[in-house]
Design a protein around this motif. Structure first.
Motif, PDB file in Angstrom:
ATOM      1  N   LEU A   1       0.830  -1.209   0.000  1.00 40.01           N
ATOM      2  CA  LEU A   1       0.000   0.000   0.000  1.00 40.01           C
ATOM      3  C   LEU A   1       0.863   1.257   0.000  1.00 40.01           C
ATOM      4  O   LEU A   1       0.591   2.208  -0.739  1.00 40.01           O
ATOM      5  CB  LEU A   1      -0.926   0.004   1.219  1.00 40.01           C
ATOM      6  N   LEU A   2       1.913   1.252   0.814  1.00 38.36           N
ATOM      7  CA  LEU A   2       2.788   2.419   0.883  1.00 38.36           C
ATOM      8  C   LEU A   2       3.469   2.660  -0.450  1.00 38.36           C
ATOM      9  O   LEU A   2       3.597   3.805  -0.897  1.00 38.36           O
ATOM     10  CB  LEU A   2       3.828   2.228   1.995  1.00 38.36           C
ATOM     11  N   ALA A   3       3.884   1.595  -1.113  1.00 37.39           N
ATOM     12  CA  ALA A   3       4.515   1.740  -2.432  1.00 37.39           C
ATOM     13  C   ALA A   3       3.544   2.371  -3.432  1.00 37.39           C
ATOM     14  O   ALA A   3       3.920   3.252  -4.210  1.00 37.39           O
ATOM     15  CB  ALA A   3       4.994   0.376  -2.931  1.00 37.39           C
ATOM     16  N   GLU A   4       2.284   1.920  -3.409  1.00 39.53           N
ATOM     17  CA  GLU A   4       1.287   2.495  -4.319  1.00 39.53           C
ATOM     18  C   GLU A   4       1.058   3.969  -4.024  1.00 39.53           C
ATOM     19  O   GLU A   4       0.903   4.780  -4.930  1.00 39.53           O
ATOM     20  CB  GLU A   4      -0.028   1.715  -4.207  1.00 39.53           C
ATOM     21  N   HIS A   5       1.004   4.338  -2.753  1.00 43.45           N
ATOM     22  CA  HIS A   5       0.798   5.736  -2.381  1.00 43.45           C
ATOM     23  C   HIS A   5       1.956   6.608  -2.833  1.00 43.45           C
ATOM     24  O   HIS A   5       1.758   7.724  -3.330  1.00 43.45           O
ATOM     25  CB  HIS A   5       0.605   5.847  -0.866  1.00 43.45           C
ATOM     26  N   LEU A   6       3.176   6.095  -2.688  1.00 47.88           N
ATOM     27  CA  LEU A   6       4.350   6.853  -3.131  1.00 47.88           C
ATOM     28  C   LEU A   6       4.339   7.038  -4.648  1.00 47.88           C
ATOM     29  O   LEU A   6       4.685   8.107  -5.162  1.00 47.88           O
ATOM     30  CB  LEU A   6       5.628   6.129  -2.688  1.00 47.88           C
ATOM     31  N   LYS A   7       3.926   6.011  -5.367  1.00 52.59           N
ATOM     32  CA  LYS A   7       3.823   6.121  -6.827  1.00 52.59           C
ATOM     33  C   LYS A   7       2.806   7.178  -7.228  1.00 52.59           C
ATOM     34  O   LYS A   7       3.008   7.937  -8.180  1.00 52.59           O
ATOM     35  CB  LYS A   7       3.437   4.769  -7.427  1.00 52.59           C
ATOM     36  N   GLU A   8       1.695   7.227  -6.498  1.00 48.71           N
ATOM     37  CA  GLU A   8       0.672   8.218  -6.825  1.00 48.71           C
ATOM     38  C   GLU A   8       1.180   9.627  -6.575  1.00 48.71           C
ATOM     39  O   GLU A   8       0.931  10.544  -7.366  1.00 48.71           O
ATOM     40  CB  GLU A   8      -0.594   7.954  -6.000  1.00 48.71           C
ATOM     41  N   MET A   9       1.891   9.835  -5.495  1.00 46.97           N
ATOM     42  CA  MET A   9       2.465  11.151  -5.215  1.00 46.97           C
ATOM     43  C   MET A   9       3.470  11.537  -6.299  1.00 46.97           C
ATOM     44  O   MET A   9       3.524  12.692  -6.739  1.00 46.97           O
ATOM     45  CB  MET A   9       3.129  11.146  -3.833  1.00 46.97           C
ATOM     46  N   ALA A  10       4.268  10.584  -6.749  1.00 45.98           N
ATOM     47  CA  ALA A  10       5.215  10.846  -7.837  1.00 45.98           C
ATOM     48  C   ALA A  10       4.477  11.227  -9.114  1.00 45.98           C
ATOM     49  O   ALA A  10       4.889  12.142  -9.842  1.00 45.98           O
ATOM     50  CB  ALA A  10       6.089   9.617  -8.069  1.00 45.98           C
ATOM     51  N   HIS A  11       3.370  10.543  -9.385  1.00 45.67           N
ATOM     52  CA  HIS A  11       2.579  10.842 -10.576  1.00 45.67           C
ATOM     53  C   HIS A  11       2.032  12.262 -10.541  1.00 45.67           C
ATOM     54  O   HIS A  11       2.088  12.986 -11.543  1.00 45.67           O
ATOM     55  CB  HIS A  11       1.430   9.832 -10.694  1.00 45.67           C
ATOM     56  N   ILE A  12       1.506  12.671  -9.382  1.00 49.23           N
ATOM     57  CA  ILE A  12       0.951  14.025  -9.261  1.00 49.23           C
ATOM     58  C   ILE A  12       2.027  15.065  -9.499  1.00 49.23           C
ATOM     59  O   ILE A  12       1.827  16.042 -10.244  1.00 49.23           O
ATOM     60  CB  ILE A  12       0.324  14.209  -7.860  1.00 49.23           C
ATOM     61  N   MET A  13       3.190  14.890  -8.888  1.00 50.20           N
ATOM     62  CA  MET A  13       4.274  15.852  -9.062  1.00 50.20           C
ATOM     63  C   MET A  13       4.694  15.954 -10.519  1.00 50.20           C
ATOM     64  O   MET A  13       4.920  17.055 -11.049  1.00 50.20           O
ATOM     65  CB  MET A  13       5.461  15.444  -8.190  1.00 50.20           C
ATOM     66  N   ALA A  14       4.808  14.810 -11.185  1.00 51.86           N
ATOM     67  CA  ALA A  14       5.213  14.813 -12.586  1.00 51.86           C
ATOM     68  C   ALA A  14       4.176  15.491 -13.468  1.00 51.86           C
ATOM     69  O   ALA A  14       4.517  16.250 -14.389  1.00 51.86           O
ATOM     70  CB  ALA A  14       5.465  13.380 -13.062  1.00 51.86           C
ATOM     71  N   GLU A  15       2.895  15.252 -13.182  1.00 47.81           N
ATOM     72  CA  GLU A  15       1.833  15.866 -13.974  1.00 47.81           C
ATOM     73  C   GLU A  15       1.829  17.384 -13.804  1.00 47.81           C
ATOM     74  O   GLU A  15       1.660  18.132 -14.769  1.00 47.81           O
ATOM     75  CB  GLU A  15       0.474  15.290 -13.584  1.00 47.81           C
ATOM     76  N   VAL A  16       1.998  17.854 -12.565  1.00 49.17           N
ATOM     77  CA  VAL A  16       2.042  19.296 -12.324  1.00 49.17           C
ATOM     78  C   VAL A  16       3.243  19.921 -13.016  1.00 49.17           C
ATOM     79  O   VAL A  16       3.147  20.992 -13.628  1.00 49.17           O
ATOM     80  CB  VAL A  16       2.086  19.585 -10.806  1.00 49.17           C
ATOM     81  N   ALA A  17       4.389  19.233 -12.970  1.00 48.80           N
ATOM     82  CA  ALA A  17       5.607  19.759 -13.587  1.00 48.80           C
ATOM     83  C   ALA A  17       5.469  19.870 -15.103  1.00 48.80           C
ATOM     84  O   ALA A  17       6.013  20.787 -15.722  1.00 48.80           O
ATOM     85  CB  ALA A  17       6.793  18.875 -13.227  1.00 48.80           C
ATOM     86  N   LYS A  18       4.713  18.940 -15.700  1.00 51.67           N
ATOM     87  CA  LYS A  18       4.584  18.915 -17.162  1.00 51.67           C
ATOM     88  C   LYS A  18       3.430  19.763 -17.678  1.00 51.67           C
ATOM     89  O   LYS A  18       3.268  19.918 -18.893  1.00 51.67           O
ATOM     90  CB  LYS A  18       4.403  17.467 -17.638  1.00 51.67           C
ATOM     91  N   GLU A  19       2.610  20.290 -16.773  1.00 56.11           N
ATOM     92  CA  GLU A  19       1.413  21.014 -17.203  1.00 56.11           C
ATOM     93  C   GLU A  19       1.787  22.261 -18.002  1.00 56.11           C
ATOM     94  O   GLU A  19       2.632  23.059 -17.599  1.00 56.11           O
ATOM     95  CB  GLU A  19       0.574  21.418 -15.996  1.00 56.11           C
ATOM     96  N   THR A  20       1.164  22.404 -19.130  1.00 57.84           N
ATOM     97  CA  THR A  20       1.419  23.554 -19.991  1.00 57.84           C
ATOM     98  C   THR A  20       0.100  24.184 -20.413  1.00 57.84           C
ATOM     99  O   THR A  20      -0.971  23.612 -20.238  1.00 57.84           O
ATOM    100  CB  THR A  20       2.188  23.145 -21.263  1.00 57.84           C
TER     101      THR A  20
END
Length: 412
Positions: free
Chosen positions: A70-89
């Motif tokens: 569960l913790l691994a999945e949560h960390l992956k989701e946080m990584a996904h959010i950060m990457a999406e915000v960084a790439k937002e144009t």
């Protein structure tokens, strides 16, 4: 075509400056590495489990393995959010000097001084406009308190000038001030919603164990959430209220819906207490397109009324907090002008079971001629109480969401 595409790329800008964008991507990569580490440890733990003879040790190792996953999945989701915000144009539309002077003149005639005007088009195609402006001091002094220039008025001015219906962004101030400030305006959605609620509390309690929320997101989505806490009374109310609050917070933070639900479920399951179990019924509607996503976790049926036709949406799964991993039921529909979404708590089914049963509910809903969501909700509640002969053995909540196309005249 190639030249146009190049111009579009030249005008596309990132929301976050390069330095901040790179830091977010680095953080995202760190979270992914950490998730991989937990997954490796999870696999290693699995190898040990087979050699354990003691049942308690075995169960403890299994629990540890589940928590690591569960913790691994949560960390992956946080990584996904950060990457999406960084790439937002977004696409920047430059304004001609002539058009800027026209806009400045239009606002000046209403007592507003304009300094900057930017028009951005987001990846979903919706327009956002930012204006840096202030009220003209002389006129501001002469205005009485109830004549302050509202941000809604400015939205009307620039809507006419741009030939696009615009509205102030969420949490925008109500009025302009004499100091320079930047105000944001968004393209107004095609659809707007009216809501209705009817409730009844279990006859032996003074507080309902059901909770609900209507949450409007910045990107033109309306999320309706209903949660039925396990049991009744204050404990049930506390449980369902916590589910509602966590869901809203995680969605606002940018978590995907399925990931947010998994995180909440993991937290409740880890507590291991029966009173932590709650249902979750979520309706997420795109107000620009009418597309709607329904997510159900142990929830009662949802009904979509279109005239006399009624669509029944059901799911067969357990509430939150029962197992460490769950599979939410996800259903998709496209709503249109005049539709009604009807969401119910389990108390409705309990009341109907004392009479002629839930099977006739679609027919009853289809025959209703009311157009006001409150009237529909109250009529369904009255029908339930009639079937149960006035006995309320479980909390009852009826939510009704009516969909209207803002380009058409709708009479309630």
């Amino acid at each position: 075509m190639r030249k146009q595409a190049q111009v579009k790329d030249d005008n596309r800008i990132t929301i976050i400056p390069e330095y901040g964008r790179q830091r977010l991507l680095n953080y995202a990569e760190s979270f992914r590495d950490l998730a991989d580490l937990f997954e490796e440890e999870e696999g290693g733990t699995g190898a040990v489990i087979g050699h354990k003879q003691d049942r308690r040790d075995y169960l403890w190792q299994r629990k540890l393995q589940e928590n690591q996953g569960l913790l691994a999945e949560h960390l992956k989701e946080m990584a996904h959010i950060m990457a999406e915000v960084a790439k937002e144009t977004c696409l920047y539309h430059p304004m001609s000097e002539r058009r800027y002077r026209q806009m400045a003149k239009l606002l000046r005639e209403s007592g507003i001084q304009l300094r900057n005007y930017f028009e951005l088009e987001h990846e979903d195609g919706h327009v956002e406009i930012s204006l840096t402006m202030k009220t003209i001091s002389e006129k501001y002094v002469r205005l009485r308190e109830n004549e302050h220039i509202s941000v809604e008025d400015v939205a009307d001015f620039i809507s006419v000038a741009n030939n696009t219906r615009l509205r102030p962004a969420k949490n925008a101030p109500l009025y302009l001030t004499p100091e320079w400030s930047t105000y944001y305006f968004l393209e107004e959605p095609v659809y707007h919603l009216l809501t209705g609620v009817a409730k009844a509390v279990k006859e032996t309690e003074h507080i309902s164990g059901d909770n609900y929320s209507f949450y409007e997101a910045e990107d033109g989505r309306m999320v309706t959430i209903l949660s039925d806490g396990m049991g009744s009374g204050e404990k049930a109310c506390s449980g369902s209220e916590r589910v509602i609050e966590l869901t809203e917070r995680l969605l606002e933070a940018g978590f995907r819906k399925e990931a947010a639900i998994q995180m909440i479920n993991g937290a409740l399951a880890a507590a291991g207490q029966e009173e932590n179990m709650s249902t979750l019924d979520l309706c997420d509607m795109n107000l620009y397109t009418g597309e709607c996503e329904f997510i159900k976790v142990g929830a009662a049926c949802t009904y979509i009324k279109r005239g006399r036709l009624v669509d029944r949406l059901s799911a067969q799964n357990f509430p939150l907090g029962v197992f460490g991993q769950l599979e939410p039921e996800v259903l998709y529909r496209t709503l249109q002008n005049g539709d009604y979404v009807i969401m119910l708590s389990d108390g409705v089914m309990d009341a109907l079971s004392q009479g002629i049963g839930e099977e006739v509910l679609p027919e009853i809903i289809g025959k209703m001629e009311f157009s006001n969501p409150n009237e529909i909700a109250n009529q369904i509640l009255a029908y339930c109480l009639k079937q149960s002969k006035g006995q309320i053995r479980d909390d009852i909540t009826v939510l009704v969401v009516g969909v209207w196309d803002q380009t058409e005249d709708c009479n309630l």
